[in-house]
Design a protein around this motif. Sequence first.
Motif, PDB file in Angstrom:
ATOM      1  N   THR A  76      -3.984   5.602  -8.318  1.00 49.00           N
ATOM      2  CA  THR A  76      -5.387   5.787  -7.947  1.00 49.00           C
ATOM      3  C   THR A  76      -6.272   4.699  -8.546  1.00 49.00           C
ATOM      4  O   THR A  76      -7.378   4.486  -8.087  1.00 49.00           O
ATOM      5  CB  THR A  76      -5.912   7.165  -8.410  1.00 49.00           C
ATOM      6  OG1 THR A  76      -5.767   7.266  -9.827  1.00 49.00           O
ATOM      7  CG2 THR A  76      -5.153   8.284  -7.712  1.00 49.00           C
TER       8      THR A  76
ATOM      9  N   LEU B  52       0.829  -1.198   0.000  1.00 47.14           N
ATOM     10  CA  LEU B  52       0.000   0.000   0.000  1.00 47.14           C
ATOM     11  C   LEU B  52       0.865   1.250   0.000  1.00 47.14           C
ATOM     12  O   LEU B  52       0.585   2.200  -0.739  1.00 47.14           O
ATOM     13  CB  LEU B  52      -0.957   0.008   1.201  1.00 47.14           C
ATOM     14  CG  LEU B  52      -1.864   1.227   1.327  1.00 47.14           C
ATOM     15  CD1 LEU B  52      -2.734   1.403   0.092  1.00 47.14           C
ATOM     16  CD2 LEU B  52      -2.720   1.107   2.582  1.00 47.14           C
ATOM     17  N   ASP B  53       1.920   1.253   0.793  1.00 47.87           N
ATOM     18  CA  ASP B  53       2.813   2.413   0.832  1.00 47.87           C
ATOM     19  C   ASP B  53       3.435   2.680  -0.533  1.00 47.87           C
ATOM     20  O   ASP B  53       3.549   3.829  -0.957  1.00 47.87           O
ATOM     21  CB  ASP B  53       3.915   2.201   1.869  1.00 47.87           C
ATOM     22  CG  ASP B  53       3.378   2.204   3.293  1.00 47.87           C
ATOM     23  OD1 ASP B  53       2.285   2.773   3.527  1.00 47.87           O
ATOM     24  OD2 ASP B  53       4.055   1.638   4.172  1.00 47.87           O
TER      25      ASP B  53
ATOM     26  N   PHE C 148      -9.140   3.023  -3.976  1.00 49.23           N
ATOM     27  CA  PHE C 148      -8.668   2.813  -5.340  1.00 49.23           C
ATOM     28  C   PHE C 148      -9.840   2.531  -6.268  1.00 49.23           C
ATOM     29  O   PHE C 148     -10.808   1.893  -5.875  1.00 49.23           O
ATOM     30  CB  PHE C 148      -7.698   1.628  -5.403  1.00 49.23           C
ATOM     31  CG  PHE C 148      -6.382   1.888  -4.728  1.00 49.23           C
ATOM     32  CD1 PHE C 148      -5.377   2.596  -5.371  1.00 49.23           C
ATOM     33  CD2 PHE C 148      -6.162   1.437  -3.441  1.00 49.23           C
ATOM     34  CE1 PHE C 148      -4.176   2.837  -4.741  1.00 49.23           C
ATOM     35  CE2 PHE C 148      -4.966   1.675  -2.800  1.00 49.23           C
ATOM     36  CZ  PHE C 148      -3.958   2.380  -3.457  1.00 49.23           C
TER      37      PHE C 148
ATOM     38  N   ARG D 167       0.733   4.167  -2.864  1.00 44.78           N
ATOM     39  CA  ARG D 167       0.476   5.566  -2.493  1.00 44.78           C
ATOM     40  C   ARG D 167       1.648   6.454  -2.920  1.00 44.78           C
ATOM     41  O   ARG D 167       1.433   7.542  -3.442  1.00 44.78           O
ATOM     42  CB  ARG D 167       0.242   5.675  -0.986  1.00 44.78           C
ATOM     43  CG  ARG D 167      -0.987   4.919  -0.498  1.00 44.78           C
ATOM     44  CD  ARG D 167      -2.148   5.841  -0.257  1.00 44.78           C
ATOM     45  NE  ARG D 167      -3.193   5.152   0.465  1.00 44.78           N
ATOM     46  CZ  ARG D 167      -4.371   4.859  -0.051  1.00 44.78           C
ATOM     47  NH1 ARG D 167      -4.646   5.176  -1.289  1.00 44.78           N
ATOM     48  NH2 ARG D 167      -5.280   4.252   0.670  1.00 44.78           N
TER      49      ARG D 167
END
Length: 88
Positions: A11, A2-3, A36, A6
Amino acid sequence: MLDRLRAAGATRLAVAGMMTHMCVDTSVRAAADLGFQCLLAEDGCATRALQFGGREVGAPEVQLAYLAALNGAFAKVQPARTIASELG
């Protein structure tokens, strides 16, 4: 992961894989919950027949039910070719 997504400014996610009724479903729902936009390749995932109460539900019916449940609420379900065109 996830990091990394991001940090990359992601998106939208294009999703394909096995099994639609388990990993694909869970991943798409989690990604949508995290904000997302998910594009799910209807011809890029598959599943297997399931059994319940002594009855079998065929793989095509399982696949159709899960794609129908995800479409609109958690993902935009469409052919992989369409997704590829949309992503450029």
